[in-house]
Design a protein around this motif. Sequence first.
Motif, PDB file in Angstrom:
ATOM      1  N   ILE A  41       0.837  -1.208   0.000  1.00 29.28           N
ATOM      2  CA  ILE A  41       0.000   0.000   0.000  1.00 29.28           C
ATOM      3  C   ILE A  41       0.869   1.254   0.000  1.00 29.28           C
ATOM      4  O   ILE A  41       0.561   2.245  -0.686  1.00 29.28           O
ATOM      5  N   PHE A  42       1.959   1.221   0.759  1.00 31.84           N
ATOM      6  CA  PHE A  42       2.894   2.354   0.772  1.00 31.84           C
ATOM      7  C   PHE A  42       3.409   2.623  -0.638  1.00 31.84           C
ATOM      8  O   PHE A  42       3.423   3.772  -1.098  1.00 31.84           O
ATOM      9  N   ALA A  43       3.830   1.575  -1.330  1.00 31.07           N
ATOM     10  CA  ALA A  43       4.307   1.736  -2.707  1.00 31.07           C
ATOM     11  C   ALA A  43       3.191   2.247  -3.610  1.00 31.07           C
ATOM     12  O   ALA A  43       3.413   3.114  -4.477  1.00 31.07           O
ATOM     13  N   LEU A  44       1.987   1.735  -3.409  1.00 32.73           N
ATOM     14  CA  LEU A  44       0.838   2.155  -4.216  1.00 32.73           C
ATOM     15  C   LEU A  44       0.567   3.643  -4.043  1.00 32.73           C
ATOM     16  O   LEU A  44       0.314   4.362  -5.022  1.00 32.73           O
ATOM     17  N   ILE A  45       0.625   4.134  -2.818  1.00 34.06           N
ATOM     18  CA  ILE A  45       0.370   5.552  -2.563  1.00 34.06           C
ATOM     19  C   ILE A  45       1.455   6.421  -3.194  1.00 34.06           C
ATOM     20  O   ILE A  45       1.171   7.484  -3.770  1.00 34.06           O
ATOM     21  N   LEU A  46       2.703   5.964  -3.124  1.00 34.33           N
ATOM     22  CA  LEU A  46       3.789   6.731  -3.749  1.00 34.33           C
ATOM     23  C   LEU A  46       3.626   6.781  -5.267  1.00 34.33           C
ATOM     24  O   LEU A  46       3.814   7.840  -5.878  1.00 34.33           O
ATOM     25  N   ARG A 114      -2.597   1.310 -11.298  1.00 34.49           N
ATOM     26  CA  ARG A 114      -3.731   0.386 -11.301  1.00 34.49           C
ATOM     27  C   ARG A 114      -3.268  -1.060 -11.089  1.00 34.49           C
ATOM     28  O   ARG A 114      -3.947  -1.847 -10.417  1.00 34.49           O
ATOM     29  N   PHE A 115      -2.131  -1.415 -11.670  1.00 33.77           N
ATOM     30  CA  PHE A 115      -1.607  -2.772 -11.493  1.00 33.77           C
ATOM     31  C   PHE A 115      -1.277  -3.031 -10.029  1.00 33.77           C
ATOM     32  O   PHE A 115      -1.593  -4.096  -9.486  1.00 33.77           O
ATOM     33  N   LEU A 116      -0.633  -2.063  -9.374  1.00 32.24           N
ATOM     34  CA  LEU A 116      -0.327  -2.203  -7.955  1.00 32.24           C
ATOM     35  C   LEU A 116      -1.600  -2.317  -7.122  1.00 32.24           C
ATOM     36  O   LEU A 116      -1.658  -3.086  -6.156  1.00 32.24           O
ATOM     37  N   PHE A 189      -4.722   1.822   5.324  1.00 29.67           N
ATOM     38  CA  PHE A 189      -3.369   1.619   5.840  1.00 29.67           C
ATOM     39  C   PHE A 189      -3.363   1.696   7.368  1.00 29.67           C
ATOM     40  O   PHE A 189      -2.803   0.841   8.054  1.00 29.67           O
ATOM     41  N   ALA A 190      -4.015   2.727   7.914  1.00 28.18           N
ATOM     42  CA  ALA A 190      -4.043   2.928   9.367  1.00 28.18           C
ATOM     43  C   ALA A 190      -4.772   1.791  10.068  1.00 28.18           C
ATOM     44  O   ALA A 190      -4.351   1.327  11.140  1.00 28.18           O
ATOM     45  N   ALA A 191      -5.866   1.313   9.471  1.00 22.03           N
ATOM     46  CA  ALA A 191      -6.630   0.225  10.088  1.00 22.03           C
ATOM     47  C   ALA A 191      -5.816  -1.067  10.128  1.00 22.03           C
ATOM     48  O   ALA A 191      -5.881  -1.828  11.107  1.00 22.03           O
ATOM     49  N   HIS A 339       7.844  13.867   0.761  1.00 23.34           N
ATOM     50  CA  HIS A 339       6.911  14.479   1.712  1.00 23.34           C
ATOM     51  C   HIS A 339       5.653  13.624   1.851  1.00 23.34           C
ATOM     52  O   HIS A 339       5.170  13.384   2.972  1.00 23.34           O
ATOM     53  N   GLN A 340       5.131  13.133   0.742  1.00 25.24           N
ATOM     54  CA  GLN A 340       3.932  12.299   0.792  1.00 25.24           C
ATOM     55  C   GLN A 340       4.229  10.968   1.464  1.00 25.24           C
ATOM     56  O   GLN A 340       3.456  10.493   2.306  1.00 25.24           O
ATOM     57  N   GLY A 341       5.344  10.354   1.101  1.00 24.14           N
ATOM     58  CA  GLY A 341       5.693   9.073   1.707  1.00 24.14           C
ATOM     59  C   GLY A 341       5.923   9.184   3.197  1.00 24.14           C
ATOM     60  O   GLY A 341       5.517   8.310   3.972  1.00 24.14           O
ATOM     61  N   TRP A 342       6.582  10.280   3.628  1.00 26.20           N
ATOM     62  CA  TRP A 342       6.845  10.456   5.058  1.00 26.20           C
ATOM     63  C   TRP A 342       5.543  10.678   5.824  1.00 26.20           C
ATOM     64  O   TRP A 342       5.437  10.297   6.995  1.00 26.20           O
ATOM     65  N   ALA A 343       4.556  11.279   5.174  1.00 25.89           N
ATOM     66  CA  ALA A 343       3.249  11.441   5.821  1.00 25.89           C
ATOM     67  C   ALA A 343       2.652  10.080   6.165  1.00 25.89           C
ATOM     68  O   ALA A 343       2.033   9.913   7.226  1.00 25.89           O
TER      69      ALA A 343
END
Length: 371
Positions: A41-46, A114-116, A189-191, A339-343
């Motif tokens: 999910i982290f990779a997907l968000i990045l 989309r693949f991720l 992610f948080a859940a 910045h987004q990833g660190w969030a």
Amino acid sequence: MPSSQPPFDASTAPNVIAAEQRIERNRTAQKIWLWTVLVAIFALILVGGATRLTDSGLSITQWKPIHGVIPPLSEADWQQELELYRQIPEYQLINKGMSLGEFKQIYWWEWAHRFLARGVGVLFAIPFVFFLATGRVEKRLRWPLFGLLLLGGLQGAVGWWMVASGLVDRVDVSQYRLATHLTLACLIFAAIVWVMRGLVPHSDDPVPSVGVRRGAGVISVLVLVQIYLGGLVAGLDAGLASSTWPLMNGAFVPEGLLELSPAWHNFFENQLTVQFVHRLGGYTLFALTFWHMLAAIGRGRGSTHGRRTVMLFGLVTIQAVLGIVVILGQVPIGWALVHQGWAIVVLGFSVAHWRGFYGAYPMESGIRIGN
């Protein structure tokens, strides 16, 4: 008065120990599974952030949840995808005349995103079904994990709802839908962090105070709100509204914050106002985590809980510095992604910290445990 507790039966002790060991093995397997999902999910968000920053999100104009996993394989396929892209306003008003090579560059970002997303769904669903079918999921976790599976499906629909907003009357996606899409991903992610943290042994240190524990919850919610505001900033390109710090256009409270009517539109559609509110949220989060650290250390000096607050404050401080770098640099892609990833790192740690005040899930009795 006779005791209500049943007499101790030494003959059952080995069975109890064996059952607890099986539960621990199952929990370990599920922690590895959930941790793998978190990384995905982290990779997907990045990648989603890169897709937005490179203006690639509208390059695929159709939603094919199954067939869409296969990218164009021939020159004719590529020409067909480009022709579909030529029908939307973004091409006609911004990218008219784009070559096939240039189109491929933006297409691959959206395809990878989309693949991720599909991969995360498979990575969550298949092990969950296996754990559930073999009796390895503790009763208290069955519905929460099933709920996460449903949220993942909803997230896919929200992603297409977001893309669809930019295919007809706009040259980009709606900032409202973009922020919703990002926030839902972070909520999932948080859940998962919350559930996974409950499977891990906790410190026996006492909770410093109820106020400190509640403060941890408030911080986690505020981090999620900040991420939503960051989604609005990204959707509006509001990071470019002011490139100075600590002042904005020469003032702490710049002019033009309420120039739209009705006034509430400014908080979602005025670039300057959206950046200003995001800055205020950052200042608030910084101050709250600092207070939280002092309160936890003062009431629980030397405890694990206090040490976690120090680390949390450090993570938030780094995030604040990254935000300033992004602003001063006029949103360079690399630093914006950091910045987004660190969030996400801050969110994950804040939720794990909050969950740490409640202790690990107790062992359930009477559960059917897989081998």
